[in-house]
Design a protein around this motif. Structure first.
Motif, short mmCIF file in Angstrom:
data_model
loop_
_atom_site.label_atom_id
_atom_site.label_comp_id
_atom_site.label_asym_id
_atom_site.label_seq_id
_atom_site.Cartn_x
_atom_site.Cartn_y
_atom_site.Cartn_z
N TRP A 9 38.88 -33.56 6.81
CA TRP A 9 38.28 -32.24 7.05
C TRP A 9 36.77 -32.33 7.06
CZ3 TRP A 9 34.78 -29.75 4.08
CH2 TRP A 9 34.78 -29.92 2.69
N ALA A 12 35.85 -33.40 10.45
CA ALA A 12 36.07 -32.28 11.38
C ALA A 12 34.99 -31.21 11.20
CB ALA A 12 37.45 -31.69 11.15
N ALA A 13 34.57 -30.98 9.96
CA ALA A 13 33.52 -29.98 9.70
C ALA A 13 32.20 -30.44 10.30
CB ALA A 13 33.38 -29.74 8.20
N LYS A 15 31.82 -32.35 12.94
CA LYS A 15 31.95 -32.19 14.40
C LYS A 15 31.79 -30.70 14.76
CE LYS A 15 35.35 -32.61 18.05
NZ LYS A 15 36.78 -32.58 18.28
N ASN A 16 32.47 -29.86 13.99
CA ASN A 16 32.44 -28.42 14.23
C ASN A 16 31.01 -27.88 14.07
OD1 ASN A 16 32.73 -25.48 13.05
ND2 ASN A 16 34.58 -25.88 14.23
#
Lengths: 267, 311
Positions: A9, A12-13, A15-16
């Motif tokens: 996560w 992913a965070a 990247k986000n």
């Protein structure tokens, strides 16, 4: 076996957060260029005034060329110093938007940091490239650029940690914007972003030495320019690590106390 | 000016008791409607149950978890959708946000794909997944918010006014979706809404809050006395309720004479549907009927009456 840390996560965070930051590319680049050029221009005008209009030979023990070099290199590190995630945190507390994050199986403070630091990591990579190019003309070496960037990233963490603690004032007062603004003003002076800290009078040097803010810009610039020894660099890394540990405890305590007062306002 | 200075130096605060002695239990897989006027304590109750705020006294348990402890396991099993608050990022597409949620909830990729397909098909938003959130209409955004809230297949879902601001069709679609989701996945859902259509269509059990107190816990059908109608008549004559009770052989409690205007007086009979013809036949033996209407009592009317009683 239970996972100790979920990197999934976090990646992913990152990247986000990066995608969110560059959703408007022109805005992203104008912000970087503007925030780099304006303070640098002010400094250059000041140095010009001191040396050419005031006809000084040195200023705070630094020559005109040394001050110009400081200004150019410090711009790289002032771009890496902390963003506005602490303002985002206080706004979330104030408006009740924190609720959406509190119920996810993640740490909110860390999540907001990771999303916000993503563009800074990209900027750090660009700064390394610029530093490498500048090493052709300026008295800096490539290993020192890498070391200085690492120190600046440590400063980025510390900057956010201080902001995350101060943002908990929102639990008490509902609005902590001015607290964070004052913190940023102090940081811009004590980090060496506006002026080299060795221009401070000797009797006042305690003011920047007792805070971790000099690790954001002044420390990395001094190390990159070869003004700090390797021993001083590692000492600063150690100081930074201690600050991170202390502030981590501070975050745990302030959020533990603050969250009990959270009202999740706004419907 | 003195008032302003006093506010600046010594602000005054008022403490309000948002919930009082509220106690209930919910079985797994139930769909519960939480009703109450503004400020009745509905959202506060949801905040306590979801773990956002602690109760100042008493205790709450959800799936044997203490909500305010907010353990990781608890957070993985619940979801809160607030119609007025967004969890998706304005400048990113819904798909970008769902990808992040997949990582946060550690959903295996094949399951994630399957769920996303199911949810987007049910809500008919497949073609909008890659559109920036800010470019979506309110209804489309709400659907995306729901997908974001359900992508981890929560066992307990708190929905705070999910149809707020939606048009009739969008609200209807959303209700159908929630019904199917509840049936397919046996998720426990607690819904607050001011839209009685939401409640009537979805919730076999409702809880009504009145200034922080639980005043009703049961079926909406019981509340509206399903099957009972209001037979409203305008007669040429002016019989008393006692005379009407004698004529129709109904208890006097089932007969109401409208007192609002002196003339003409409407007479209302609260009776079962199957008694309409018999009552009319008895009445018409003695009185002349000028006008007649039959009304079924709606949940909205009943709730409205409850609110009015409070005021």
């Amino acid at each position: 076996m239970k996972k100790i840390i979920n990197l999934h996560w976090r990646a992913a965070a990152l990247k986000n957060g990066f995608m969110d930051a560059v959703a408007y590319r022109a805005e992203f680049f104008i912000d970087i260029i503007g925030s780099a050029l304006v303070p640098a221009s002010i400094q250059l005008i000041l140095w010009y005034a001191v040396f050419y209009i005031g006809q000084a030979h040195s200023f705070g023990g630094m020559s005109f060329i040394e001050l110009i070099n400081y200004t150019i290199i410090s711009v790289l590190f002032s771009q890496i110093r902390g963003g506005n995630q602490d303002f985002e945190l206080q706004e979330m507390i104030r408006t009740g938007n924190l609720s959406q994050h509190l119920l996810k199986p993640i740490g909110v403070v860390e999540f907001v940091y990771i999303r916000g630091v993503a563009p800074k990591l990209v900027i750090a990579s660009v700064c390394i490239c610029i530093g490498v190019v500048l090493s052709i003309w300026l008295p800096i070496t490539i290993p020192r650029i890498f070391g200085a960037i690492f120190l600046a990233l440590l400063g980025n963490i510390i900057h956010y940690q201080v902001g995350a603690i101060l943002s908990t004032f929102s639990f008490l007062w509902e609005e902590a914007y001015s607290v964070l603004m004052v913190k940023n003003l102090i940081v811009s002076i004590l980090s060496g972003e506006l002026l080299p800290l060795n221009l401070f009078p000797a009797s006042m040097s305690w003011a920047w030495k007792t805070t971790p803010f000099y690790l954001y810009v002044f420390g990395p610039t001094q190390f990159a320019l070869g003004k700090w020894s390797v021993a001083q660099y590692f000492h600063s890394l150690g100081v930074g690590a201690i600050w991170i540990a202390i502030l981590w405890v501070g975050i745990r305590i302030s959020w533990h106390l603050g969250i009990r007062r959270y009202q999740s306002l706004g419907g | 000016m003195r008032g302003v200075m006093r506010l600046l130096i010594k602000p005054s605060y008022k403490t309000t008791e948002a919930l009082k002695n509220v106690s209930f239990q919910i079985e797994r897989g139930n769909f519960i409607g939480l009703i109450g006027a503004n400020g009745a304590g509905k959202t506060t109750l949801l905040k306590i149950l979801s773990g956002l705020i602690p109760p100042t006294s008493g205790n709450a348990k959800v799936m044997s978890f203490v909500p305010f402890e907010r353990s990781i396991d608890f957070r993985k099993k619940i979801s809160l959708v607030m119609g007025q608050k967004a969890q998706l990022w304005w400048d990113l597409s819904a798909l970008d946000a769902f990808d992040l949620l997949r990582a946060i909830y550690e959903i295996p990729y094949p399951s994630y794909k399957k769920r996303l397909n199911e949810l987007t098909e049910l809500l008919n938003v497949n073609q909008l997944l890659k559109t920036q959130i800010r470019k979506l209409s309110l209804g489309e955004r709400m659907k995306m918010e729901l997908i974001g809230a359900l992508i981890h297949w929560p066992e307990v879902i708190f929905l705070d006014e999910p149809t707020i601001g939606l048009d009739i069709l969008a609200a209807h679609n959303l209700r159908s979706f929630l019904k199917k989701f509840n049936q397919n996945h046996k998720a426990t859902i607690i819904l607050t809404s001011h839209n009685m259509e939401d409640i009537e269509e979805l919730c076999p059990r409702i809880l009504i809050l009145k200034t922080g107190e639980l005043i009703y816990d049961g079926s909406p059908n019981t509340l509206t006395k399903k099957g009972e109608i209001r037979l409203k008549l305008l007669l040429l004559q002016y019989p008393t309720p006692e005379e009407l009770a004698k004529t129709t052989e109904l208890p006097i409690t089932q007969i109401e004479v409208e007192q609002e205007s002196p003339e003409p007086r409407h007479i209302i009979f609260h009776i079962k549907k199957e008694l309409i013809i018999a009552v009319l036949q008895k009445l018409m033996r003695y009185y002349q009927v000028i006008d007649m209407s039959i009304e079924e009592q709606s949940l909205e009317t009943v709730i409205q009456q409850i609110y009015e009683k409070n005021n």
